[in-house]
Design a protein around this motif. Sequence first.
Motif, PDB file in Angstrom:
ATOM      1  N   TYR A 235       0.196  48.089  19.297  1.00 16.79           N
ATOM      2  CA  TYR A 235       0.476  49.325  20.556  1.00 16.79           C
ATOM      3  C   TYR A 235      -0.596  50.388  20.252  1.00 16.79           C
ATOM      4  N   LEU A 238      -3.274  49.123  22.906  1.00 17.58           N
ATOM      5  CA  LEU A 238      -1.933  49.348  24.984  1.00 17.58           C
ATOM      6  C   LEU A 238      -2.316  50.856  25.101  1.00 17.58           C
ATOM      7  N   ALA A 239      -2.033  51.487  24.017  1.00 16.01           N
ATOM      8  CA  ALA A 239      -1.722  52.722  24.462  1.00 16.01           C
ATOM      9  C   ALA A 239      -3.222  53.776  24.318  1.00 16.01           C
ATOM     10  N   SER A 240      -3.962  53.299  23.778  1.00 18.38           N
ATOM     11  CA  SER A 240      -5.264  53.584  23.787  1.00 18.38           C
ATOM     12  C   SER A 240      -6.056  53.774  25.262  1.00 18.38           C
ATOM     13  N   GLN A 242      -4.020  52.383  28.298  1.00 23.42           N
ATOM     14  CA  GLN A 242      -3.310  53.251  29.050  1.00 23.42           C
ATOM     15  C   GLN A 242      -3.746  54.586  29.213  1.00 23.42           C
ATOM     16  N   TYR A 243      -4.314  55.427  27.812  1.00 25.90           N
ATOM     17  CA  TYR A 243      -5.064  56.727  28.565  1.00 25.90           C
ATOM     18  C   TYR A 243      -6.177  56.387  29.132  1.00 25.90           C
ATOM     19  N   THR A 245      -7.390  54.206  31.260  1.00 27.22           N
ATOM     20  CA  THR A 245      -7.799  54.632  32.685  1.00 27.22           C
ATOM     21  C   THR A 245      -7.110  55.236  33.544  1.00 27.22           C
ATOM     22  N   ARG A 246      -6.878  56.656  33.023  1.00 28.26           N
ATOM     23  CA  ARG A 246      -7.073  58.112  33.850  1.00 28.26           C
ATOM     24  C   ARG A 246      -7.506  58.681  33.057  1.00 28.26           C
ATOM     25  N   ALA A 252     -11.830  51.812  29.204  1.00 30.63           N
ATOM     26  CA  ALA A 252     -10.375  51.191  29.241  1.00 30.63           C
ATOM     27  C   ALA A 252     -10.982  49.509  29.780  1.00 30.63           C
TER      28      ALA A 252
END
Length: 423
Positions: A235, A238-240, A242-243, A245-246, A252
Amino acid sequence: MTTSLYFIVRLIAAWFVAFLVLAILIDATPLGYFDGWPLTFLFFVTIGFVVIGAVSHLRRVRLIAGQVDAGTLGNRQRRQIEIPFEAGEAFDLLDAAIRELPRTEEIESARDSLQIRAKVKRLEPYGHSPSRYVNPLALFGIPRNQIQATVTPADGTGSVTLICEPESGAWSDWFRVDDGTNLENAEAITRAVARRIAERRRGEKAAAAQTVTEKELTVAKLSLLHAQVEPHFLYNTLASAQYLTRTDPARADEMLGHLIQYLRHSLPRTDDALSTLGVELERSRAYLEILKLRMGPRLALQIDVPEDLRTTPLPPMMLQTLVENAIKHGLEPKPGGGTVWILARSNDRIVSVTVADDGDGFNAESTGTGIGLKNVRERLRLVYGNAATLAIVANFPNGVAATITVPVVAPGTGADAQEPGHG
């Protein structure tokens, strides 16, 4: 029937000859003028007891052996027993079997020469009959039997020669029967040896079954660990990603690449075959690279594993367990982070793999259960026996160092271990 009749006739003939010689000797002495009826009466009484004793002997032999033949009728019994243990073990087993015989005495046991001698007091098979007081044969009674056993070493086995006989010369066999007592002793020792061999085999099978069960349980635990990706780690990764990617698409992409590599090596295996140090190192490297992206400068990684050692067979998830321990219990609790080292060295067909950190070490308050390290030790024992070890020591000046030591070639893998494909 012919064998039994011949046996009885032979005993009668032997006593007839003995009395004939005695009559000739008496006739040649000054006592020869006496009437011969007392000697004749004694002869017929003796023959009567000889026939009764022979028939009783035949019946008892049939009860013990289930058959009557030349081999079972004899007063002297010989057995050749093959014991599937080395000579020393075979000797100990035979010695114990002889000592357990009833009424055994005067046992001489020589382990160096692999010989055993013993006397066995003969038990009256029919009790104390009043007729024994008028039985002329009682004057020639043989109160004991004797046993001689020799173990001959063979190729990993012991060949036993067992002799059970009366405590008298072979000439006595023409006049007396042993009431099947030596046949009984030989059969009893043979049964005792067979029983002890069966007990050993059952014990070995039970131990092997226990080992297989323990191995299956440990393999099941390790398979579960192998198939399980820690939820929090997944988790958070994946959260890291996702962050990032922006904010930082390149990082990422790098993180997702390491995650794919980690997951590829963490897929469940279809059997309990060994992995290799190289495969396990790639899994651990992917795991640590992801953490480096998340922890930033708080985590440093140093790997020193020679290329020629990467084909060393190694049970799966062992290296990963040590790496996770170094992170969770060493570096994550430490505010400033630190370094993880993975080193491998070989010496005299032995490979040592070390995972070290400079974290809080043994002084930290650990929240772990120790199950991971326990599983590592158990798997090492099941795969390598006493040929592999796991050592946990303090690292200088801070942290902990865990070292797995395994043979270059694992048992049953052959001389050339091949690195399995990644799929």
